[in-house]
Design an enzyme around this catalytic site. Sequence first.
Site, short mmCIF file in Angstrom:
data_model
loop_
_atom_site.label_atom_id
_atom_site.label_comp_id
_atom_site.label_asym_id
_atom_site.label_seq_id
_atom_site.Cartn_x
_atom_site.Cartn_y
_atom_site.Cartn_z
N ALA A 20 0.64 -1.30 0.00
CA ALA A 20 0.09 0.00 -0.12
C ALA A 20 0.86 1.42 0.01
O ALA A 20 0.46 2.31 -0.45
CB ALA A 20 -0.88 -0.05 1.07
N HIS B 139 3.73 1.68 -1.71
CA HIS B 139 4.05 1.86 -3.10
C HIS B 139 2.56 2.41 -3.91
O HIS B 139 2.85 3.48 -4.82
CB HIS B 139 4.36 0.72 -3.85
CG HIS B 139 5.56 -0.05 -3.39
ND1 HIS B 139 5.71 -1.27 -2.78
CD2 HIS B 139 6.84 0.26 -3.38
CE1 HIS B 139 6.90 -1.67 -2.54
NE2 HIS B 139 7.84 -0.76 -2.67
N GLN C 275 22.85 -2.20 -5.80
CA GLN C 275 22.71 -1.48 -4.64
C GLN C 275 22.71 -2.54 -3.16
O GLN C 275 22.61 -2.23 -2.11
CB GLN C 275 21.68 -0.83 -4.32
CG GLN C 275 20.07 -1.51 -4.45
CD GLN C 275 19.03 -0.71 -4.60
OE1 GLN C 275 19.04 -0.05 -5.84
NE2 GLN C 275 18.15 -0.48 -3.62
P1 AMP Z 1 11.39 0.14 -2.81
O1 AMP Z 1 10.74 -0.79 -3.36
O2 AMP Z 1 11.53 -0.55 -1.18
O3 AMP Z 1 12.57 0.39 -3.19
O4 AMP Z 1 10.76 1.20 -2.63
C1 AMP Z 1 10.22 2.02 -3.70
C2 AMP Z 1 9.60 3.21 -3.40
O5 AMP Z 1 8.43 3.28 -2.52
C3 AMP Z 1 10.68 4.27 -2.64
O6 AMP Z 1 10.81 5.46 -3.04
C4 AMP Z 1 10.25 4.21 -1.27
O7 AMP Z 1 10.70 5.08 -0.56
C5 AMP Z 1 8.91 3.92 -1.24
N1 AMP Z 1 8.17 3.41 -0.17
C6 AMP Z 1 8.64 2.08 0.20
N2 AMP Z 1 7.71 1.81 1.39
C7 AMP Z 1 7.07 3.04 1.86
C8 AMP Z 1 6.31 3.43 2.93
N3 AMP Z 1 5.83 2.63 3.78
N4 AMP Z 1 5.61 4.60 2.76
C9 AMP Z 1 5.98 5.37 1.75
N5 AMP Z 1 6.91 5.05 0.79
C10 AMP Z 1 7.37 3.89 0.51
#
Ligand code: AMP
Length: 296
Positions: free
Chosen positions: A37, A39, A63
């Site tokens: 949720a 994303h 990374q």
């Molecule tokens: P990730 O798939 O974990 O690399 O995250 C992709 C994007 O989603 C990044 O910009 C994260 O900061 C954002 N994101 C991940 N989890 C959250 C969350 N709980 N609240 C807001 N943004 C998130």
Amino acid sequence: MTLPVLTSVASLRVHLAAVRSRGAKLAVVPTMGALHAGHQALVRRARELGSEVAVTIFVNPTQFGAGEDFEKYPRQLEADQLRAEEAGASFLFVPEAREMYPAGDQTRVSVGSLAEGLCGASRPGHFTGVATVVTKFFALFAPATFVFGQKDYQQLKVLERVARDLLLPVDIVSHPIVRQADGLALSSRNVYLTPTERQAALGIPRALAAAQRAYAAGERDRERLIGSALAVLRSENLEVEYVELRSAASLEPLDEAALREQPAGERWVLLIAARSGTTRLIDNSIMGHDLEVGGR
Ligand code: AMP
């Protein structure tokens, strides 16, 4: 109808040419998949900012450090397609590593001191990997608006810096952290947590909330603000990697005089990285005396 999924740079270029010829304004949400949720909230925000929304799903090998979870990182494209579509995405870009890193590749984007402390200290090379792959996304999709979450606060600041320093024609918009009802920040890595570890992990948002309460009660001593968070983390037996208080705008170490004087509009960010079991979790909370108390 399921969303178009583009897997090669060449097919993405063709698709983007069509998007542009429609006069569409593009917004992009880069992710590593296992969409939740949080994303989806970014995709909804992107939908407000652009007439077409691209979601990238790429578990970026550069990374991840040795011994990290690159191999076991959750991959679930079908569920992701449904979630992205439900939130309003127009298409997905899901490249193979060889598309993002052409054979023989040797170029990296490395950011200076901003990428060194906090998560950069325990994950050497991590932000170089992030900055490199996101610069490629910037180059592929520009001009576009990119939406990133505040959950990865240092990453957000690093990417803002990359776009600015490299004069890239992209806008960066950030979205607040999305949490579960009990306060735990949503993360693709939460699936690694056992029920007991998940319970302990709630100590992280509670630690942020404890520091916020201390701040709201007038505490302006850096050590004591950090200490109020640390006490909660330790009570849950979480393995603390760091608890730090930084300037929210620059991520520079704290100006303690400014913290005491509380100039209007000045913001600080309390950042935590801690392990519950073997799972490394990060979270943060913005402080400012003219802000409502966040966290819980
Ligand atoms: P990730 O798939 O974990 O690399 O995250 C992709 C994007 O989603 C990044 O910009 C994260 O900061 C954002 N994101 C991940 N989890 C959250 C969350 N709980 N609240 C807001 N943004 C998130």
